[in-house]
Design an enzyme around this catalytic site. Structure first.
Site, PDB file in Angstrom:
ATOM      1  N   HIS A 161       0.797  -1.361   0.144  1.00 44.19           N
ATOM      2  CA  HIS A 161       0.086  -0.117  -0.081  1.00 44.19           C
ATOM      3  C   HIS A 161       0.988   1.305   0.158  1.00 44.19           C
ATOM      4  O   HIS A 161       1.699   1.368   0.667  1.00 44.19           O
ATOM      5  CB  HIS A 161      -0.992   0.147   1.194  1.00 44.19           C
ATOM      6  CG  HIS A 161      -1.844   1.045   1.053  1.00 44.19           C
ATOM      7  ND1 HIS A 161      -3.296   1.035   0.512  1.00 44.19           N
ATOM      8  CD2 HIS A 161      -1.767   2.375   1.542  1.00 44.19           C
ATOM      9  CE1 HIS A 161      -3.774   2.419   0.587  1.00 44.19           C
ATOM     10  NE2 HIS A 161      -3.052   2.923   1.267  1.00 44.19           N
ATOM     11  N   CYS A 162       0.577   2.083  -1.097  1.00 44.44           N
ATOM     12  CA  CYS A 162       1.746   3.271  -1.126  1.00 44.44           C
ATOM     13  C   CYS A 162       0.780   4.494  -0.854  1.00 44.44           C
ATOM     14  O   CYS A 162      -0.302   4.950  -1.160  1.00 44.44           O
ATOM     15  CB  CYS A 162       1.900   3.357  -2.720  1.00 44.44           C
ATOM     16  SG  CYS A 162       2.729   4.926  -2.870  1.00 44.44           S
TER      17      CYS A 162
END
Length: 400
Positions: free
Chosen positions: A207-208
């Site tokens: 997850h960025c």
């Protein structure tokens, strides 16, 4: 009442006739073949769901949702400021040569369009979760939640997977089918649950926060292109502004070199920070970009690079490695031009994955040993082209 034997076998999901017609074609499905209207309605549905979610959540939860977009706003604000510094302060006010201005601005805007296009696709590409058949009913999920022994849980998940005819190759560390108790679904191969997005995602990488989205099957190519074009963009900006950075730093403003003489002090500071920020971002982006190039070459996700996927014969970090060329084509596609622009050319459906030929040969060898718990069909071919038949972890069932 059914009793599940602990001995596991691998069984083909498709018959030989079905396999010859469907198996390879399913792995080569690209986004170009998808219905544009379905993609359009997916975006609309996502916006409606967001609006509904914002209306039913508490103020604190809404505040958290807004805070998640701060990194995205920061990136866009930085790009907007760099546009002013490069186009206005450097190209318009500083450079006197018209041909030089035209060339610089032309290349700059092409790179900028590719970056913003890739970034938009990375941020707003819909998350792709497990298909409906991977989810189980309320009764089964409640039953799994009350199971206290590993063997019973293992047998139950195997039974449910067989009933739904799910294509599964990997296992949990205890040997059972991978299951998400939050989403109440059996996890497809390489799928994981994202605690931020609160759902299971196909081919989950990470997850960025800078994109406020999961980097996964649906947007992994866009993320790679964003990193690549951002690296080229920052290098280009730093290289073309180096001359004026040096002139400003040395405070040279004479008749022989008067390109910065008409630039105000604030404008020179814009050029100074433009060069520094371009260098800083080029260094930071390059490390992430080359790391993900390495992962693509090995056909791994970030999760798999730290925790190897588990197959019937144990953890295999290179279990999905099909060779560098085929690994790259799986993400970027086979057309070089289309691979370099942010349109979806990723192969496969995010559920079916080819198995490394060496791993498949090992599984075949294990299946020949009657004391082993792995059985493979004899017609399975051990090569990277024909080993794309997926198998379901299953068990022998005996009626008690």
């Amino acid at each position: 009442m059914y009793h599940e034997n602990e001995n596991l076998v691998f069984e083909p999901l498709l018959s030989s006739n079905q396999y010859s017609e469907q198996s390879t074609n399913d792995l080569l499905i690209s986004e170009e073949q998808r219905d544009f209207q379905s993609v359009y309605f997916t975006y609309i549905s996502r916006i409606k769901n967001l609006c509904c979610t914002m209306t039913i959540r508490t103020p604190s939860m809404c505040c958290c949702e807004v805070l998640k977009w701060i990194p995205v706003i920061f990136i866009l604000g930085l790009v907007g400021w760099s546009y002013y510094a490069y186009v206005v302060q450097m190209c318009i006010f500083t450079i006197d040569s018209v041909p030089k201005k035209v060339i610089y601005l032309f290349i700059y805007h092409i790179l900028l369009i590719l970056i913003l296009w890739s970034y938009y696709q990375t941020v707003f590409a819909p998350l792709v979760g497990p298909p409906r058949q991977f989810y189980i009913g309320e009764v089964e999920s409640a039953s799994i939640a009350t199971i206290q022994t590993v063997n019973e849980r293992r047998a139950t998940l195997i039974r449910l997977s067989r009933q739904a005819n799910l294509p599964l190759v990997t296992r949990h560390f205890d040997g059972s089918i991978r299951y998400c108790s939050i989403c109440k679904c059996i996890k497809p191969d390489r799928a994981h649950h994202c605690s931020v997005c609160e759902q299971c995602v196909l081919r989950y990488d990470h997850h960025c926060p800078w994109t406020n989205s999961c980097i996964s099957y649906g947007n992994y190519k866009f993320f790679i292109l964003f990193l690549g074009w951002a690296l080229i963009f920052c290098t280009y900006v730093a290289g073309t502004s180096l001359q004026y950075f040096i002139l400003f730093w040395q405070n040279v403003a004479n008749s022989e070199n008067n390109e910065t003489s008409s630039v105000s002090t604030s404008g020179r500071f814009h050029l100074l920070f433009l060069f520094f920020i371009a260098i800083i971002f080029a260094v930071s982006v390059s490390s992430l970009f080359f790391y993900h190039l390495f992962l693509i070459g090995k056909n791994r996700t970030t999760v798999e690079s730290h925790r190897a996927p588990i197959f019937a014969n144990g953890p295999q970090k290179d279990g999905f490695d099909l060779g560098c060329k085929q690994n790259i084509q799986e993400i970027l596609g086979t057309d070089l031009i289309k691979a370099l622009i942010p349109i979806n050319t990723t192969q496969g459906d995010g559920i079916h994955y080819q198995v490394n030929s060496m791993l498949l040969e090992d599984l075949q060898e294990r299946s020949r040993n009657p004391t082993r718990d792995v059985v493979l069909p004899l017609d399975t071919l051990a090569n990277p082209i024909n080993n794309d038949r997926n198998y379901l972890l299953s068990s022998n069932t005996n009626r008690r």
